[in-house]
Design a protein around this motif. Structure first.
Motif, PDB file in Angstrom:
ATOM      1  N   PHE A   1     -12.527 -44.878  -9.951  1.00  0.00           N
ATOM      2  CA  PHE A   1     -12.748 -43.787  -8.874  1.00  0.00           C
ATOM      3  C   PHE A   1     -13.105 -42.403  -9.607  1.00  0.00           C
ATOM      4  O   PHE A   1     -13.333 -41.383  -9.048  1.00  0.00           O
ATOM      5  CB  PHE A   1     -11.623 -43.614  -8.019  1.00  0.00           C
ATOM      6  N   ASN A   2     -13.577 -42.488 -10.740  1.00  0.00           N
ATOM      7  CA  ASN A   2     -14.039 -41.512 -11.502  1.00  0.00           C
ATOM      8  C   ASN A   2     -15.168 -40.845 -10.991  1.00  0.00           C
ATOM      9  O   ASN A   2     -15.939 -41.357 -10.699  1.00  0.00           O
ATOM     10  CB  ASN A   2     -14.148 -41.779 -13.066  1.00  0.00           C
ATOM     11  N   GLY A   3     -15.196 -39.367 -11.130  1.00  0.00           N
ATOM     12  CA  GLY A   3     -16.422 -38.684 -10.594  1.00  0.00           C
ATOM     13  C   GLY A   3     -15.942 -37.446  -9.439  1.00  0.00           C
ATOM     14  O   GLY A   3     -14.697 -37.204  -9.536  1.00  0.00           O
ATOM     15  N   THR A   4     -16.803 -36.945  -9.022  1.00  0.00           N
ATOM     16  CA  THR A   4     -16.848 -35.890  -8.067  1.00  0.00           C
ATOM     17  C   THR A   4     -16.795 -36.325  -6.819  1.00  0.00           C
ATOM     18  O   THR A   4     -17.605 -37.019  -6.450  1.00  0.00           O
ATOM     19  CB  THR A   4     -17.646 -34.540  -8.550  1.00  0.00           C
ATOM     20  N   TRP A   5     -15.924 -35.518  -5.964  1.00  0.00           N
ATOM     21  CA  TRP A   5     -15.967 -36.099  -4.325  1.00  0.00           C
ATOM     22  C   TRP A   5     -16.200 -34.441  -3.676  1.00  0.00           C
ATOM     23  O   TRP A   5     -15.425 -33.964  -3.891  1.00  0.00           O
ATOM     24  CB  TRP A   5     -14.857 -36.781  -4.244  1.00  0.00           C
TER      25      TRP A   5
ATOM     26  N   ALA B   1     -14.058 -38.092   2.601  1.00  0.00           N
ATOM     27  CA  ALA B   1     -14.648 -37.782   1.303  1.00  0.00           C
ATOM     28  C   ALA B   1     -16.100 -38.645   1.045  1.00  0.00           C
ATOM     29  O   ALA B   1     -15.933 -39.740   1.696  1.00  0.00           O
ATOM     30  CB  ALA B   1     -13.499 -38.162   0.114  1.00  0.00           C
ATOM     31  N   ARG B   2     -16.961 -37.970   0.373  1.00  0.00           N
ATOM     32  CA  ARG B   2     -18.028 -38.638  -0.070  1.00  0.00           C
ATOM     33  C   ARG B   2     -18.193 -38.362  -1.642  1.00  0.00           C
ATOM     34  O   ARG B   2     -18.068 -37.306  -2.195  1.00  0.00           O
ATOM     35  CB  ARG B   2     -19.279 -37.885   0.587  1.00  0.00           C
ATOM     36  N   ARG B   3     -18.406 -39.464  -2.334  1.00  0.00           N
ATOM     37  CA  ARG B   3     -18.624 -39.390  -3.671  1.00  0.00           C
ATOM     38  C   ARG B   3     -20.126 -39.035  -4.096  1.00  0.00           C
ATOM     39  O   ARG B   3     -20.941 -39.125  -3.327  1.00  0.00           O
ATOM     40  CB  ARG B   3     -18.544 -40.828  -4.289  1.00  0.00           C
ATOM     41  N   HIS B   4     -20.101 -37.985  -5.038  1.00  0.00           N
ATOM     42  CA  HIS B   4     -21.454 -37.550  -5.580  1.00  0.00           C
ATOM     43  C   HIS B   4     -22.187 -38.594  -6.256  1.00  0.00           C
ATOM     44  O   HIS B   4     -21.401 -39.504  -7.018  1.00  0.00           O
ATOM     45  CB  HIS B   4     -21.235 -36.249  -6.468  1.00  0.00           C
ATOM     46  N   SER B   5     -23.258 -39.016  -6.103  1.00  0.00           N
ATOM     47  CA  SER B   5     -24.158 -39.916  -6.892  1.00  0.00           C
ATOM     48  C   SER B   5     -24.319 -39.354  -8.146  1.00  0.00           C
ATOM     49  O   SER B   5     -24.773 -38.281  -8.330  1.00  0.00           O
ATOM     50  CB  SER B   5     -25.195 -40.370  -5.960  1.00  0.00           C
TER      51      SER B   5
END
Length: 130
Positions: free
Chosen positions: A30-34, A119-123
């Motif tokens: 789940f790593n990343g910016t949301w 929440a939406r994950r930044h691609s």
């Protein structure tokens, strides 16, 4: 008066935002910016808030904040989100589930307000040689 939304946002985030693949048992998938949006459904908080949160190895961290809010909690390997948030004397909880690119759940700040979050994950596009 302190912004109760900051408390909720911290939790949401992370609540931000989960992948159900068995790739990483530590929540690393789940790593990343949301981008997290909180909508108040009842209580004294403003109607809507937007925040950015980061997930790294299952740990959630607020990226955008307007105050001294604190947050602790995790995104589990199955995408389950469980967070505690606080700001001054107000405290709350966030729960929900993440998928590969989106997620959602509920939040509550004491008896003051409650609602739902999405929440939406930044691609992040990575070029690959063929």
């Amino acid at each position: 008066m302190m912004k109760l939304a900051t408390i909720v946002a911290l939790g949401a985030g992370l609540c931000a935002p989960a992948i159900t693949s068995p790739r990483a048992a530590d929540g690393g998938n789940f790593n990343g910016t949301w981008s997290v949006e909180l909508v108040t459904e009842s209580g004294l908080c403003d109607s809507r808030y937007s925040y950015a949160v980061a997930v790294q190895e299952g740990q959630v961290r607020l990226v955008s904040s307007g105050g001294a809010a604190r947050m602790s909690g995790r995104v589990g390997p199955d995408g389950t989100v469980g967070l505690s948030v606080s700001n001054g004397t107000a405290s709350g909880a966030v729960s929900g589930r993440l998928q590969a690119r989106s997620g959602g759940g509920t939040w509550k700040v004491s008896a003051l307000c409650s609602g739902r979050w999405t929440a939406r994950r930044h691609s992040s596009q990575v070029a690959q040689a063929e």
